[in-house]
Design a protein around this motif. Structure first.
Motif, short mmCIF file in Angstrom:
data_model
loop_
_atom_site.label_atom_id
_atom_site.label_comp_id
_atom_site.label_asym_id
_atom_site.label_seq_id
_atom_site.Cartn_x
_atom_site.Cartn_y
_atom_site.Cartn_z
N PRO A 334 -73.34 -84.23 -54.51
CA PRO A 334 -74.62 -84.03 -53.60
C PRO A 334 -75.74 -84.93 -54.77
N ASP A 335 -75.43 -84.44 -55.76
CA ASP A 335 -77.06 -84.89 -56.42
C ASP A 335 -77.20 -86.91 -55.94
N ALA A 336 -75.96 -87.47 -56.02
CA ALA A 336 -75.83 -88.84 -55.74
C ALA A 336 -76.40 -89.45 -54.23
N ILE A 337 -76.44 -88.26 -53.30
CA ILE A 337 -77.24 -89.16 -51.49
C ILE A 337 -77.91 -88.13 -52.06
N ILE A 338 -78.19 -87.39 -52.53
CA ILE A 338 -80.05 -87.38 -52.59
C ILE A 338 -80.49 -88.29 -53.12
N GLU A 339 -79.96 -89.42 -54.34
CA GLU A 339 -80.60 -89.93 -54.89
C GLU A 339 -80.71 -91.23 -53.87
N CYS A 415 -85.55 -82.08 -55.72
CA CYS A 415 -84.67 -82.17 -54.58
C CYS A 415 -83.56 -81.38 -55.13
N LYS A 416 -82.73 -82.20 -56.09
CA LYS A 416 -81.97 -81.35 -56.60
C LYS A 416 -81.64 -80.32 -56.69
#
Length: 776
Positions: A334-339, A415-416
């Motif tokens: 999920p964190d990689a998606i946001i970034e 956002c995370k």
């Protein structure tokens, strides 16, 4: 008794300008001419150059005595193109300094020098001389000559700009370039860095002063290299903005961040981008492989009812469009998606729907272009946790309205945290932030024959709902990229489709919680939701279900919004048809007859009929539907094309029967009485259609953005005999409905679409460049 020799000396010091010029012609000009003439040997060249340099230094301002010659004498101006290209670096550099001094002393002198083609060419050659001293002096001269808008315009359209870009493109590293404001913290600036900063400042000034059509002529590979370098400079300046602000010395970079971002935007607007898709490629990916699949969608579902195209999971790898889009995001966590979609964002300010001149847009936003993202304008972080008694939840927002996020890293981290607390992230304008999304949106716009298609990305955690129940004023294609999401959609109970930018109505009475269609979208599925259909969506993962991918319980989907603007509804097509028919009447009209009198009044009758058609659109659902006559349909879509002609015929019949004189005239009377033309501002887009300049010796143009005058004239014309006016209007309307040419309207409609598409494409390319996408 006084000293007569001293008196003579004083008189000599007070010589008139004419005497000084004569002295220049007699004493200085021959020496400067000799300095630029071919010499027989190196010693003679060196001697001539040294003498010329001494003379040029004498022309420079010194304190306290003023410069001896101002303005520059004509013979010196005539020699400047040669002096600027002298093989002597001292002569060339001093010539630049002399010009700069003259420009600073007199704006008129600077404008005259900047408008001289020979001097501009000489400056361009000086910039490329290979000498740092000469290049620096030439840059300073360009800046000085650009003190006025006239000077900037002349130089930006001359060989100076491409030579400047070439000079900058040879820079191997911008490590010496420093940002304005915070850069004054450095103890000293090296000579190479000073020169680089000066070159950057000059490039930014010239690019931002150049007319857009001139930038189109620049060599594309050169522009791409310059854009990459400018983007590096801009990124560094933005990073330095967050540090302590220090004094900005004259040797530091003077360009403001928004000026650098404008230069990047301008240079990008006409570049060719490799990420291009044909409408047929997108049609197959969205609607099915056969041409009849899209034809079925267009005739049965478009603006009528939801449609689901469920993809086979085994076939997703063979879908090149989906694969390219899927790979644009880092889906590991999920964190990689946001970034992958929140990192390095800038704000995308709205461009007016009928603004086709990109220069007007740049004038409006010039000091805010490239600013940090703004909450609600660019991004929303939202959740809908509870249901009200009516079944519609209340949205909670993680940030306050209007919040700006200058610290990109902190914004990403917040956002995370929001996702972990059940909030969804909705980022608008993806077609301005991702080349792959931009290619898909552009191809869809071609397929549907519309100016543009917007794109938003939505990322939601498990067991959550982002946006509350709502309907949209545009049609939406939802593409599930990761995980799955449950949608509930209710039928549209109103026959009149909502129009862009109209106020939204309350949902009370529009939905029944016991009804509605429920669909669960899985990876690759595409669903169409027509405008006006109430809907809501939530992530739906069954308890106990095991997923291998850590991100699979999350949902990531892209929405592609087909926003149907007024000119491209059937109402707009009808206005275009009326305009085309009126222009044809102007061409064939004859003077001196009763028929001629009617033709002279035709523009005012047409204006009233435009108003009547607008009023009819509040009752006739067809007028608000999308006109797709310019759609790039498959060659076999004969039934779709045939339906276009049938729709137009039905509209004309409805206008002839139901467009009333009295209703239209009452709305005109009210506007004139209250001196309020706001209800007629929708007409502004008609200004983009060509109009004849004269009719029978008098102007027949209608200023569609300022219609109060024509409306007053219309009332005056009808006031003497309203019954006769009503009969004449009915006759005018009937003739239009019988004689309007569908093909003529199609041609003008398509030409208008090209204008709209060009403006939107330039905007999209500019915004992509500000997100680090440089088209190559």
């Amino acid at each position: 008794m006084g000293n007569p020799d001293g008196a003579r000396k004083k008189k000599r010091r007070k010589r008139s300008g004419g005497e000084a010029a004569a002295s220049f012609d007699r004493d200085v000009f021959p020496i400067l001419l000799a300095a630029v003439a071919p010499a027989t040997g190196p010693n003679q060249r060196a001697s001539s150059a040294a003498t010329a340099a001494r003379l040029l230094r004498r022309l420079l301002p010194r304190s306290p005595p003023p410069p001896p010659l101002s303005p520059l004498p004509g013979p010196l101006v005539a020699l400047l193109p040669l002096l600027l290209t002298s093989s002597s670096h001292s002569v060339a550099a001093l010539s630049c300094e002399v010009m700069g001094a003259a420009a600073l002393q007199s704006m008129e002198a600077g404008e005259a020098l900047a408008s001289d083609g020979g001097i501009a060419s000489g400056l361009a050659r000086a910039l490329g001389s290979g000498s740092q001293r000469v290049a620096e002096a030439a840059c300073n001269a360009v800046m000085d000559l650009s003190a006025s808008s006239i000077g900037r315009e002349h130089l930006s359209g001359s060989p100076v700009l491409p030579r400047l870009l070439y000079l900058f493109s040879q820079v191997e590293s911008i490590s010496g370039a420093v940002g304005g404001g915070s850069t004054g913290c450095q103890a000293r600036v090296s000579e190479p860095s000073k020169c680089l900063n000066l070159i950057i400042d000059t490039v930014v000034l010239m690019v931002n002063s150049c007319k857009v059509d001139k930038l189109h002529n620049l060599q594309q590979e050169l522009v791409r290299k310059v854009m990459h370098l400018l983007y590096e400079v801009w990124s560094k300046v933005r990073l330095l903005q967050s540090s302590a602000d220090c004094s900005n010395g004259k040797d530091q970079l003077q360009s403001r961040p928004y000026e650098i971002s404008e230069a990047i935007f301008r240079l990008s607007m006409d570049l060719a981008y490799p990420a291009h898709l044909e409408p047929d490629e997108v049609r197959k990916s969205f609607f099915g492989q056969t041409e009849s699949d899209f034809e079925k969608f267009a005739l049965m579902y478009w603006e009528n009812s939801p449609y689901l195209y469920r993809k086979k999971q085994s076939g997703l790898e063979g879908d090149a469009v989906f694969t390219a889009l899927h790979n644009a995001f880092d889906l590991r966590t999920p964190d990689a998606i946001i970034e992958s979609f929140i990192q390095d964002l800038v704000s995308c300010p709205a461009i007016a729907s009928d603004e086709l001149n990109i220069n007007s847009f740049l004038d409006e936003v010039h000091d805010s272009l490239g600013a940090a993202v703004k909450y609600r304008q660019d991004v929303r972080v939202v959740r809908t946790p509870d249901q009200t008694s009516t079944g519609s939840g209340i949205e909670e927002h993680f940030f306050d309205d209007g919040t700006v996020f200058p610290d990109a890293t902190a914004f990403v981290e917040k956002c995370k945290g929001a996702i972990r607390n059940g909030f969804s992230i909705a980022l608008r304008g993806m077609e301005f932030r991702s080349e792959k999304v931009a290619a898909i949106a552009s191809a869809l716009a071609d397929l549907f024959g519309q100016p543009s298609v917007g794109a938003n990305i939505y990322f939601s955690p498990p067991r959550s709902q982002g946006l509350a129940r709502h309907y949209d004023d545009h049609c939406v294609l939802v593409w599930q990229l990761l995980g799955r999401k449950k949608w509930k959609i209710w039928p549209n109970t109103k026959s009149i489709l909502p129009r862009l930018y109209e106020p939204f109505h309350s949902l009370d009475g529009l939905v029944d919680d016991r009804g509605g269609r429920v669909e669960v979208l899985r990876e690759g599925d595409i669903m169409y939701v027509p405008r006006g259909h109430v809907h809501e969506a939530c992530t739906d993962i069954d308890e106990g279900e095991s997923e291998v991918n850590a991100s699979a319980n999350y949902s990531l989907h892209l929405t592609l919004a087909i926003e149907v603007e007024l000119p491209f509804e059937w109402e707009g097509f009808t206005h275009i048809a009326l305009h085309c028919w009126l222009e044809e009447q102007k061409l064939v009209g004859s003077s001196g007859s009763v028929e001629s009198r009617m033709e002279e009044q035709a523009p005012l009758f047409a204006l009233l009929l435009h108003v009547a058609i607008r009023l009819l659109s509040d009752k006739d659902p067809t007028l608000r539907k999308t006109c797709m006559v310019a759609a790039k349909l498959p060659s076999s879509s004969k039934s779709v094309r045939s339906s276009h002609r049938s729709i137009f015929d039905e509209i004309l019949d409805n206008i002839d029967r139901n467009c009333g004189f009295e209703d239209a005239l009452r709305s005109v009377e009210l506007a004139v009485k209250e001196r309020n033309d706001e209800p007629f501002q929708w007409m502004c887009w008609l200004r983009h259609l060509p109009q004849q300049q004269q009719q029978h010796g008098r102007s027949s143009r209608i200023g569609f953005c300022d219609v109060l005058g024509p409306l007053e004239e219309l009332l005056d014309m009808f006031s003497s005999d309203r019954e006769r006016a009503s009969a004449d209007f009915a006759d005018f309307k009937s003739r239009f409905c019988r004689r309007a040419m569908y093909d003529d309207a199609c041609s003008e409609f398509e030409a208008l679409l090209v204008l709209y598409r060009a403006g939107r494409t330039r905007y999209a390319k500019g915004m992509l460049a500000l997100h680090g996408k440089h088209g190559g």
